[in-house]
Design a protein around this motif. Structure first.
Motif, PDB file in Angstrom:
ATOM      1  N   TYR A  66       0.853  -1.192   0.000  1.00  0.00           N
ATOM      2  CA  TYR A  66       0.000   0.000   0.000  1.00  0.00           C
ATOM      3  C   TYR A  66       0.883   1.234   0.000  1.00  0.00           C
ATOM      4  N   PHE A  67       0.617   2.140  -0.937  1.00  0.00           N
ATOM      5  CA  PHE A  67       1.390   3.383  -0.991  1.00  0.00           C
ATOM      6  C   PHE A  67       0.496   4.493  -1.525  1.00  0.00           C
ATOM      7  N   TYR A  68       0.330   5.528  -0.731  1.00  0.00           N
ATOM      8  CA  TYR A  68      -0.545   6.612  -1.185  1.00  0.00           C
ATOM      9  C   TYR A  68      -0.196   7.928  -0.512  1.00  0.00           C
ATOM     10  N   LYS A  69       0.004   8.961  -1.318  1.00  0.00           N
ATOM     11  CA  LYS A  69       0.231  10.311  -0.786  1.00  0.00           C
ATOM     12  C   LYS A  69      -0.573  11.271  -1.640  1.00  0.00           C
ATOM     13  N   PRO A  70      -1.527  11.944  -1.067  1.00  0.00           N
ATOM     14  CA  PRO A  70      -2.299  12.875  -1.909  1.00  0.00           C
ATOM     15  C   PRO A  70      -1.456  14.079  -2.346  1.00  0.00           C
ATOM     16  N   ILE A  71      -1.444  14.342  -3.634  1.00  0.00           N
ATOM     17  CA  ILE A  71      -0.721  15.520  -4.147  1.00  0.00           C
ATOM     18  C   ILE A  71      -1.722  16.297  -5.008  1.00  0.00           C
ATOM     19  N   GLN A  72      -2.135  17.435  -4.530  1.00  0.00           N
ATOM     20  CA  GLN A  72      -3.197  18.146  -5.244  1.00  0.00           C
ATOM     21  C   GLN A  72      -2.653  19.110  -6.309  1.00  0.00           C
ATOM     22  N   GLU A  73      -1.374  19.494  -6.164  1.00  0.00           N
ATOM     23  CA  GLU A  73      -0.835  20.572  -7.012  1.00  0.00           C
ATOM     24  C   GLU A  73      -0.953  20.275  -8.509  1.00  0.00           C
ATOM     25  N   LYS A  74      -0.719  19.013  -8.860  1.00  0.00           N
ATOM     26  CA  LYS A  74      -0.641  18.713 -10.298  1.00  0.00           C
ATOM     27  C   LYS A  74      -2.010  18.539 -10.954  1.00  0.00           C
ATOM     28  N   SER A  75      -3.028  18.340 -10.141  1.00  0.00           N
ATOM     29  CA  SER A  75      -4.343  18.124 -10.737  1.00  0.00           C
ATOM     30  C   SER A  75      -4.840  19.421 -11.379  1.00  0.00           C
ATOM     31  N   GLN A  76      -5.605  19.281 -12.441  1.00  0.00           N
ATOM     32  CA  GLN A  76      -5.972  20.466 -13.228  1.00  0.00           C
ATOM     33  C   GLN A  76      -7.382  20.363 -13.784  1.00  0.00           C
ATOM     34  N   VAL A  77      -7.983  21.511 -13.998  1.00  0.00           N
ATOM     35  CA  VAL A  77      -9.202  21.558 -14.815  1.00  0.00           C
ATOM     36  C   VAL A  77      -8.924  22.598 -15.897  1.00  0.00           C
ATOM     37  N   SER A  78      -8.906  22.190 -17.146  1.00  0.00           N
ATOM     38  CA  SER A  78      -8.638  23.137 -18.236  1.00  0.00           C
ATOM     39  C   SER A  78      -9.866  23.256 -19.104  1.00  0.00           C
ATOM     40  N   LEU A  79     -10.181  24.462 -19.468  1.00  0.00           N
ATOM     41  CA  LEU A  79     -11.289  24.696 -20.389  1.00  0.00           C
ATOM     42  C   LEU A  79     -10.719  24.888 -21.785  1.00  0.00           C
ATOM     43  N   ILE A  80     -10.970  23.930 -22.636  1.00  0.00           N
ATOM     44  CA  ILE A  80     -10.474  24.049 -24.011  1.00  0.00           C
ATOM     45  C   ILE A  80     -11.311  25.121 -24.716  1.00  0.00           C
ATOM     46  N   ASP A  81     -12.610  25.061 -24.495  1.00  0.00           N
ATOM     47  CA  ASP A  81     -13.509  26.154 -24.857  1.00  0.00           C
ATOM     48  C   ASP A  81     -14.674  26.112 -23.858  1.00  0.00           C
ATOM     49  N   ASP A  82     -15.743  26.849 -24.105  1.00  0.00           N
ATOM     50  CA  ASP A  82     -16.819  26.956 -23.115  1.00  0.00           C
ATOM     51  C   ASP A  82     -17.469  25.617 -22.758  1.00  0.00           C
ATOM     52  N   PHE A  83     -17.402  24.658 -23.693  1.00  0.00           N
ATOM     53  CA  PHE A  83     -18.110  23.387 -23.469  1.00  0.00           C
ATOM     54  C   PHE A  83     -17.191  22.175 -23.475  1.00  0.00           C
ATOM     55  N   ASN A  84     -15.913  22.443 -23.452  1.00  0.00           N
ATOM     56  CA  ASN A  84     -14.947  21.380 -23.639  1.00  0.00           C
ATOM     57  C   ASN A  84     -13.934  21.387 -22.495  1.00  0.00           C
ATOM     58  N   TYR A  85     -14.016  20.381 -21.633  1.00  0.00           N
ATOM     59  CA  TYR A  85     -13.186  20.384 -20.426  1.00  0.00           C
ATOM     60  C   TYR A  85     -12.154  19.262 -20.461  1.00  0.00           C
ATOM     61  N   GLU A  86     -10.974  19.581 -19.915  1.00  0.00           N
ATOM     62  CA  GLU A  86      -9.998  18.513 -19.700  1.00  0.00           C
ATOM     63  C   GLU A  86      -9.671  18.499 -18.208  1.00  0.00           C
ATOM     64  N   ILE A  87      -9.952  17.377 -17.586  1.00  0.00           N
ATOM     65  CA  ILE A  87      -9.770  17.287 -16.135  1.00  0.00           C
ATOM     66  C   ILE A  87      -8.695  16.256 -15.841  1.00  0.00           C
ATOM     67  N   LYS A  88      -7.666  16.714 -15.148  1.00  0.00           N
ATOM     68  CA  LYS A  88      -6.579  15.793 -14.827  1.00  0.00           C
ATOM     69  C   LYS A  88      -6.698  15.383 -13.364  1.00  0.00           C
ATOM     70  N   VAL A  89      -6.892  14.093 -13.143  1.00  0.00           N
ATOM     71  CA  VAL A  89      -6.988  13.570 -11.788  1.00  0.00           C
ATOM     72  C   VAL A  89      -5.650  12.890 -11.485  1.00  0.00           C
ATOM     73  N   VAL A  90      -4.913  13.467 -10.512  1.00  0.00           N
ATOM     74  CA  VAL A  90      -3.576  12.922 -10.243  1.00  0.00           C
ATOM     75  C   VAL A  90      -3.612  12.110  -8.957  1.00  0.00           C
ATOM     76  N   ASN A  91      -3.259  10.866  -9.082  1.00  0.00           N
ATOM     77  CA  ASN A  91      -3.282   9.936  -7.946  1.00  0.00           C
ATOM     78  C   ASN A  91      -4.600  10.020  -7.171  1.00  0.00           C
ATOM     79  N   GLY A  92      -5.653  10.065  -7.917  1.00  0.00           N
ATOM     80  CA  GLY A  92      -6.989  10.025  -7.322  1.00  0.00           C
ATOM     81  C   GLY A  92      -7.537  11.367  -6.884  1.00  0.00           C
ATOM     82  N   ILE A  93      -6.728  12.421  -7.008  1.00  0.00           N
ATOM     83  CA  ILE A  93      -7.152  13.738  -6.509  1.00  0.00           C
ATOM     84  C   ILE A  93      -7.418  14.679  -7.681  1.00  0.00           C
ATOM     85  N   CYS A  94      -8.535  15.404  -7.595  1.00  0.00           N
ATOM     86  CA  CYS A  94      -8.806  16.387  -8.645  1.00  0.00           C
ATOM     87  C   CYS A  94      -8.805  17.791  -8.047  1.00  0.00           C
TER      88      CYS A  94
END
Lengths: 407, 246
Positions: free
Chosen positions: A59-87
């Protein structure tokens, strides 16, 4: 590390720790796993998986929130990066995104009970260390690209909730960027409100040292539509268990999947659709291509409750076995308690059609090319239902797979 | 150069002998018809020529353009200029006609060390040939033989032949399952393709087909070998009194 050590040493890292109900549940499940208290012969979650193998991990887990991202490509187009389970927590007029908090405990407890006796869900419950909540607002039309990044050696036990509100129209894409030696036990709880139309494309392609256990439970309300397409090109172990509940009349759900295996890859699949309302339509189709010593199983289940009259439920599994050493176990099951229904199931598994191969070769096409044509044709019609970008991505991955297997 | 010479060919399948010292010589530009009762080995011959691996060649030679065909695999034979029009063309859902035929012709051109044909030129050629055979451009968007009627399948075989331009074409009971109109369209296609440089082996049960094609020679096959050879009058004799005299 032993299962006991994992459970005890990391107990402070799990979420919903302060809740007594869950604490007791965790203890019970822990005991059940230790005692291996499962019906090993008939338990579908244990097909191609052993309790001992599942229990042996670090078992190994450390929450790291810094790298997670929500990017709006345009008004209706989202890219959500969930890093190690954290958004990243985010909200606008279309969507609310946040990590699970103690407020979500009630939803967690109220999850459906079709996962009873699913050992993977048991592991998810006791080691639960992450999760997110997406709320897609009413009347929105969105494209969401969700990227799951898991770092080396991480063990992710994640429980996610996605609510698609009334009349939303969403294309959700799941991509898994797993690096090395990671375990990803992800459980989705999807709720689709009235008149919402959801297309969910799941794309899996990662290295051999990773494991992905993906489970989803989707509830469809009146006149809603859920269409899930899963494509698995991974070298690592993948389990896809997907359940859908047609609770509102005139709703429909289709669970499609394709997997492409080679070497000693193993993949375990299950789809399960429960018709609880009248005039609903479901379709479950899984296709697989297996090479070398690879192994797969596919359970498909349709349950039609007494009041779900005028149901249409279809099941199909197809497999191409490229060697004598690979195997594909398929088991369709229908339980029908209503009398006005149209249901069917079918399964065809076998080697490449020799007569088709002969025909193509008789026109001057080499055996390798002919094999590629036949295998590509196996999923050709499915690609036509996908958006151009994802269809292209799948085509490219298929080419890579074919280039590897046809030497 | 020997165009086609089959010499003492013996073939069996699952231990059962089908071709028994079979001999024939076909020269450039000739059309030969092969008739015979069911089970005489006609379709076996067609498949052995095309390289079907289900059959075991026990002995003999098949010299085609100075090369023993038996040394070549299925695709090499096609690339060398052999074409088999199937009795029952296989349906291959998902494999589209146009890219398939494009790949076929390019594999042949590559083997001949000629430049490959580009997409645009190929599409033009395919449309032109299809139009001549009464094949709609919509049909060219479909999967190989999928959902085709019997007549459409045979017409599509002729289209493939016209594109691949083989020097030797074998038609295995191409008339089976065809109505009179479809038969006429198919035979017109064959006749259009005929020239002094290519040869045909037409396998059939019926004189009707041969009336349209006018073969140079007619052979009767029985028990895995040719028992009589002659001209078109032999077909007329078979039509009148069957195979009992052979």
């Amino acid at each position: 590390m032993t299962f006991e050590n994992n459970f005890i040493n990391h107990s402070k890292e799990y979420i919903f720790l302060d809740n007594d109900i869950l604490s007791n549940q965790r203890k019970k499940i822990f005991k059940k796993i230790i005692q291996k208290n499962y019906d090993k012969k008939n338990n579908e979650s244990l097909k191609n998986i052993t309790i001992s193998d599942l229990s042996k991990f670090n078992y190994f887990y450390k929450p790291i929130q810094e790298k997670s991202q929500v990017s709006l490509i345009d008004d209706f187009n989202y890219e959500i990066k969930v890093v190690n389970g954290i958004c990243k927590n985010y909200e606008d007029d279309n969507i609310e995104i946040r990590n699970l908090t103690s407020l979500d405990f009630k939803s967690f407890l109220n999850q459906d009970n079709s996962n009873v006796d699913d050992i993977i869900i048991d592991f998810n419950k006791i080691f639960l260390n992450s999760g997110f909540f997406f709320n897609i607002k009413s009347n929105t039309k969105l494209h969401i690209r969700l990227i799951h990044d898991t770092s080396d050696n991480f063990t992710i036990f994640q429980n996610n909730f996605i609510n698609f509100k009334k009349k939303s129209e969403v294309q959700l894409e799941d991509h898994f960027n797993l690096t090395n030696n990671s375990i990803n036990n992800i459980n989705y709880n999807i709720s689709i409100e009235e008149y919402a139309v959801i297309k969910h494309n799941i794309f899996q392609n990662f290295a051999n040292s990773n494991k992905l256990y993906l489970t989803s439970n989707t509830v469809c309300e009146k006149n809603s539509s859920y269409n899930q397409n899963t494509y698995n090109f991974s070298d690592g172990f993948v389990r896809n268990f997907h359940h859908a509940y047609l609770n509102g009349e005139f709703s429909n759900a289709s669970l499609y999947g394709c997997f492409f295996l080679k070497n000693k890859n193993v993949c375990s699949n299950k789809t399960n659709i429960i018709h609880n309302a009248e005039n609903c339509v479901s379709d479950q189709t899984y296709k697989g291509i297996l090479n070398d010593y690879s192994k797969a199983n596919y359970y498909s289940n349709t349950f039609v409750s007494e009041n779900a009259q005028k149901t249409e439920g279809y099941q199909l599994s197809k497999g191409i076995l490229l060697t004598d050493n690979c195997s594909f176990f398929s088991k369709p099951e229908l339980k029908i308690f209503a009398d006005d229904v149209k249901c069917s199931h079918g399964s065809t598994i076998g080697p490449v059609d020799e007569s088709a191969l002969y025909y193509l070769r008789s026109r001057g096409i080499s055996k390798n090319e002919a094999m590629k044509m036949i295998i590509s044709s196996f999923i050709e019609e499915d690609l036509q239902n996908l958006d151009k970008d994802i269809a292209e991505k799948i085509s490219n991955n298929l080419s890579d797979y074919l280039n590897c297997l046809v030497k | 150069m020997i165009f086609l010479n089959i010499n003492n060919l013996n073939v069996s399948i699952e231990g059962k002998k089908i071709l028994n010292d079979f001999n024939i010589t076909i020269n450039e530009g000739e059309v030969h018809a092969l008739m015979g009762p069911n089970g005489s080995g006609k379709s076996t011959l067609a498949n052995v020529l095309a390289g079907n691996e289900d059959y075991e060649v026990n002995s003999g030679k098949v010299i085609f353009k100075d090369v023993d065909l038996l040394d070549l695999n299925i695709e090499e034979r096609a690339q060398k200029g052999l074409f088999l029009a199937f009795q029952y063309p296989v349906e291959i859902p998902g494999v589209n006609i146009t890219p398939f035929l494009h790949a076929s012709i390019n594999s042949k051109l590559k083997n001949e060390k000629k430049p490959e044909i580009d997409n645009l030129s190929f599409t033009k050629l395919l449309r032109k040939n299809a139009e001549e055979l009464g094949i709609s451009s919509d049909m060219l968007k479909r999967s190989i033989n999928t959902g085709f009627s019997g007549g459409e399948k045979k017409r599509y075989e002729i289209l493939q032949m016209s594109i691949l331009n083989p020097e030797f074409a074998v038609f295995d009971e191409t008339d089976s399952g065809l109505d009179v109109d479809a038969l006429r369209i198919v035979t017109e296609g064959i006749n259009k393709f005929k020239n002094p440089k290519n040869s045909f082996l037409i396998i059939t049960h019926y004189q009707k087909l041969l009336e349209y094609i006018h073969p140079d020679y007619v052979h009767v096959m029985r028990n895995g070998k040719i028992v009589k050879s002659g001209d078109i009058s032999l077909a007329t004799e078979i039509e009148a009194s069957g195979y009992q005299n052979f």
